[in-house]
Design an enzyme around this catalytic site. Structure first.
Site, short mmCIF file in Angstrom:
data_model
loop_
_atom_site.label_atom_id
_atom_site.label_comp_id
_atom_site.label_asym_id
_atom_site.label_seq_id
_atom_site.Cartn_x
_atom_site.Cartn_y
_atom_site.Cartn_z
NE ARG A 76 -8.31 1.91 7.13
CZ ARG A 76 -8.86 2.17 6.12
NH1 ARG A 76 -10.10 1.67 5.72
NH2 ARG A 76 -8.68 3.49 5.59
CE LYS A 136 -14.38 5.69 -0.42
NZ LYS A 136 -14.06 6.74 0.69
NE ARG A 184 -7.31 7.95 5.48
CZ ARG A 184 -8.17 7.18 6.13
NH1 ARG A 184 -8.41 7.02 7.24
NH2 ARG A 184 -9.02 6.36 5.23
NE ARG A 194 -7.95 8.56 -1.55
CZ ARG A 194 -8.31 7.63 -1.11
NH1 ARG A 194 -8.68 6.42 -1.76
NH2 ARG A 194 -8.55 7.36 0.12
NE ARG A 242 -13.10 3.55 8.88
CZ ARG A 242 -12.90 4.07 7.76
NH1 ARG A 242 -13.93 3.95 6.74
NH2 ARG A 242 -12.06 4.93 7.53
P1 AMP Z 1 -8.74 4.29 1.73
O1 AMP Z 1 -8.78 2.93 2.28
O2 AMP Z 1 -9.56 4.38 0.28
O3 AMP Z 1 -9.05 5.46 2.33
O4 AMP Z 1 -6.96 4.69 0.99
C1 AMP Z 1 -6.26 4.50 2.09
C2 AMP Z 1 -4.88 5.37 1.91
O5 AMP Z 1 -4.51 4.73 0.61
C3 AMP Z 1 -5.20 6.51 1.49
O6 AMP Z 1 -5.13 7.72 2.75
C4 AMP Z 1 -3.91 6.97 0.52
O7 AMP Z 1 -2.81 7.10 1.22
C5 AMP Z 1 -3.84 5.56 -0.36
N1 AMP Z 1 -4.67 5.56 -1.61
C6 AMP Z 1 -5.91 4.57 -1.66
N2 AMP Z 1 -6.39 5.01 -2.90
C7 AMP Z 1 -5.60 5.93 -3.49
C8 AMP Z 1 -5.57 6.75 -4.70
N3 AMP Z 1 -6.59 6.32 -5.83
N4 AMP Z 1 -4.54 7.47 -5.10
C9 AMP Z 1 -3.75 7.72 -4.06
N5 AMP Z 1 -3.49 7.39 -2.82
C10 AMP Z 1 -4.56 6.33 -2.61
#
Ligand code: AMP
Length: 220
Positions: free
Chosen positions: A160, A13, A171, A88, A127
């Protein structure tokens, strides 16, 4: 045009988001990035969500909805925006639908980057990200020119915290259990499945075709 880039962690993404937003001149909004910035800032909110992020769980809907609505109300979103990692959960998807309607904004074109689970773990393990400009590398398929250093600014790349193997499984589980209903919610809408396991250029070609199709529909 409002876009929603949907897919599991590691599906590409971030990479696609950069290309699409440069092309369309709209901001890419990643709730994950915003939450990580909050943690890095050391704010009270950041401290509250640190443990959720490092365990790979989901931050509560109300908080994420609030962060999101504040962000899309900003001036740079007036010609559209790309959402990455939001909604999400089904509750977030319903909230977004209502919010866009009440603000007189278009419902999003949904681009679902679908990647088989086995590929995701391999991709996430490889990554790395530049802590300064946010550029994402894959050490196997798209390594930096100089070992471990960003091509753009020479900064040393990092992994990360939530990309570590013990967190990645949580995740991916969260994605499976929470986000399946979100996809169902969008299935009858403006939805496109993209073959996310293909090389980035081929993924982008599919993304471009979907967006161009939408542009033609809007102009008709
Ligand atoms: P990402 O970079 O999109 O994978 O997000 C990293 C982390 O942020 C996720 O594993 C969640 O803990 C939190 N997070 C990001 N977006 C959301 C969302 N829309 N709802 C809930 N938690 C989120």
């Amino acid at each position: 045009m409002n876009l929603l880039l949907f897919g599991p962690p590691g599906c590409g993404k971030g990479t696609q988001s950069v290309r699409i937003t440069r092309w369309l001149g709209i901001p890419g909004i990643s709730t994950g990035e915003m939450l990580r910035e909050e943690v890095a800032s050391g704010s009270e909110l950041g401290r509250e969500i640190t443990s959720i992020l490092s365990a790979g769980g989901l931050v509560n809907d109300e908080l994420v909805n609030r962060i999101l609505t504040r962000r899309i109300a900003r001036d740079d979103c007036r010609n559209g925006f790309l959402l990455d990692g939001y909604p999400r959960t089904l509750s977030q998807a319903r909230f977004l639908e209502k919010h866009l309607d009440s603000a007189g904004l278009a419902q999003p074109l949904v681009l679902h980057l679908d990647v088989p689970l086995g590929d995701l773990k391999r991709r996430i393990a490889a990554r790395r990200q530049c802590p300064k400009c946010g550029h994402i590398y894959n050490l196997l398929k798209d390594p930096p020119i100089k070992k471990n250093q960003c091509n753009e600014d020479g900064e040393f790349l990092i992994r990360r915290r939530d990309d570590h193997p013990n967190v990645v499984n949580s995740r991916l589980e969260a994605y499976q259990s929470w986000t399946h209903p979100v996809l169902e919610h969008y299935h009858n809408g403006n939805y496109h499945r993209i073959e996310g396991e293909l090389p980035p250029n081929e993924v982008y070609a599919q993304v471009e075709a979907a967006i161009e199709g939408q542009m033609v529909r809007v102009l008709r």
